[in-house]
Design a protein around this motif. Structure first.
Motif, mmCIF file in Angstrom:
data_model
loop_
_atom_site.group_PDB
_atom_site.id
_atom_site.type_symbol
_atom_site.label_atom_id
_atom_site.label_comp_id
_atom_site.label_asym_id
_atom_site.label_seq_id
_atom_site.Cartn_x
_atom_site.Cartn_y
_atom_site.Cartn_z
ATOM 1 N N GLU A 63 0.956 -1.190 0.117
ATOM 2 C CA GLU A 63 0.025 0.070 0.102
ATOM 3 C C GLU A 63 0.913 1.159 0.020
ATOM 4 N N GLY A 64 2.162 1.198 0.003
ATOM 5 C CA GLY A 64 3.042 2.161 0.053
ATOM 6 C C GLY A 64 3.055 3.014 1.407
ATOM 7 N N LEU A 65 2.739 2.452 2.375
ATOM 8 C CA LEU A 65 2.794 2.913 3.725
ATOM 9 C C LEU A 65 4.240 2.845 4.424
ATOM 10 N N ILE A 66 5.219 2.201 3.883
ATOM 11 C CA ILE A 66 6.488 2.002 4.482
ATOM 12 C C ILE A 66 7.327 2.384 3.493
ATOM 13 N N GLY A 67 8.269 3.322 3.691
ATOM 14 C CA GLY A 67 9.427 3.767 2.941
ATOM 15 C C GLY A 67 10.449 3.054 2.992
ATOM 16 N N LEU A 68 10.929 2.117 3.769
ATOM 17 C CA LEU A 68 12.150 1.371 3.869
ATOM 18 C C LEU A 68 12.415 0.630 2.748
ATOM 19 N N ALA A 69 13.586 0.750 2.154
ATOM 20 C CA ALA A 69 13.798 0.062 0.978
ATOM 21 C C ALA A 69 14.065 -1.348 0.993
ATOM 22 N N ASN A 70 14.612 -1.899 2.131
ATOM 23 C CA ASN A 70 14.600 -3.304 2.225
ATOM 24 C C ASN A 70 13.833 -4.130 3.337
ATOM 25 N N PHE A 71 12.945 -5.046 2.667
ATOM 26 C CA PHE A 71 12.159 -5.633 3.542
ATOM 27 C C PHE A 71 12.618 -6.352 5.102
ATOM 28 N N ASN A 119 21.570 -9.368 1.386
ATOM 29 C CA ASN A 119 20.194 -8.921 1.086
ATOM 30 C C ASN A 119 20.061 -7.578 1.436
ATOM 31 N N GLY A 120 20.316 -6.788 0.570
ATOM 32 C CA GLY A 120 20.256 -5.340 0.559
ATOM 33 C C GLY A 120 21.490 -4.690 0.780
ATOM 34 N N CYS A 121 22.420 -5.492 1.226
ATOM 35 C CA CYS A 121 23.851 -4.590 1.482
ATOM 36 C C CYS A 121 24.895 -5.643 1.267
ATOM 37 N N ARG A 122 26.078 -5.328 0.780
ATOM 38 C CA ARG A 122 27.280 -6.088 0.555
ATOM 39 C C ARG A 122 28.353 -5.407 0.421
ATOM 40 N N LEU A 123 29.622 -5.648 0.912
ATOM 41 C CA LEU A 123 30.825 -5.401 0.807
ATOM 42 C C LEU A 123 31.578 -5.677 -0.497
ATOM 43 N N LEU A 124 31.931 -4.873 -1.329
ATOM 44 C CA LEU A 124 32.598 -5.171 -2.529
ATOM 45 C C LEU A 124 34.128 -5.459 -2.396
ATOM 46 N N ASP A 125 34.438 -6.236 -3.540
ATOM 47 C CA ASP A 125 36.265 -6.208 -3.456
ATOM 48 C C ASP A 125 36.938 -4.915 -3.513
#
Length: 215
Positions: A63-71, A119-125
């Motif tokens: 419904e678009g009531l939560i703006g957090l990008a990651n579940f 899941n939503g966040c990762r450190l790259l090489d």
């Protein structure tokens, strides 16, 4: 065993704005979930737990009531509130002053957690951190991350931003010392009639010069 690594982040202005917005959304979700628990008990004398509220997340997001990008971040916010209530009930059972959970202001809600690494966040090489909705952020990796990363927390501290990695790794035993008792110098106090006062003598018996004494 769990270990934590904390590093400084260097987001640009647009990224800072997005991260601030994510903290706002997390704080709003926390307060809304707290309000629901209070109202359910006050009106219906019904106790709501984490699973009751987590089951509503999907429909609320649709419904678009939560703006957090990651579940998963939304789930972590509800877990924080649930832990707060568990601590409250534990104090009640112990007969302590309970202190009912209170609403949080945006200024005091300063972190969001990705409970599942990747899941939503990762450190790259290349040493940059990829965050869902934010993009790549420069990280000051002053030391390597050792172990398996389990969770990632993005934290605001005054005007600075940090990333905290919670990792699982084996403990490393310290090497045994080869120093024996005989090789260590032993000292004991001894009275002296010199102007310097009390002297400390090594086990070899060699006399040390006292402060202010001339030989």
């Amino acid at each position: 065993m769990r270990f934590a690594y904390k590093y400084r982040l260097y987001p640009n202005r647009a990224q800072v704005h997005f991260l601030e917005n994510q903290l706002h959304e997390a704080c709003d979700l926390y307060n809304a979930a707290l309000q629901e628990r209070r109202d359910a008990w006050k009106v219906c004398r019904k106790s709501i737990n984490y699973y009751d509220q987590a089951n509503q997340l999907k429909s609320i997001r649709d419904e678009g009531l939560i703006g957090l990008a990651n579940f998963s971040c939304c789930q972590d916010v509800l877990r924080r509130l649930d832990k707060t209530f568990q601590a409250f009930f534990a104090r009640v059972r112990r007969g302590e002053r309970p202190g009912f959970p209170r609403f949080r202001s945006f200024r005091r809600y300063d972190s969001i957690t990705f409970p599942s690494y990747g899941n939503g966040c990762r450190l790259l090489d290349d040493g940059k951190l990829r965050i869902q909705g934010v993009g790549l952020i420069k990280v000051k990796l002053y030391r390597p991350v050792e172990g398996e990363i389990k969770t990632v927390t993005i934290k605001r501290d005054v005007n600075h931003w940090y990333v905290c990695f919670s990792v699982e790794r084996d403990t490393v035993a310290l090497p045994e010392s080869n120093t024996s008792k005989d090789s260590r110098a032993e000292y004991w106090p001894a009275q002296s009639t010199t102007p310097g006062g009390t002297l400390s003598l090594p086990s070899s018996g060699t006399r040390l010069q006292a402060p202010g004494e001339s030989w």
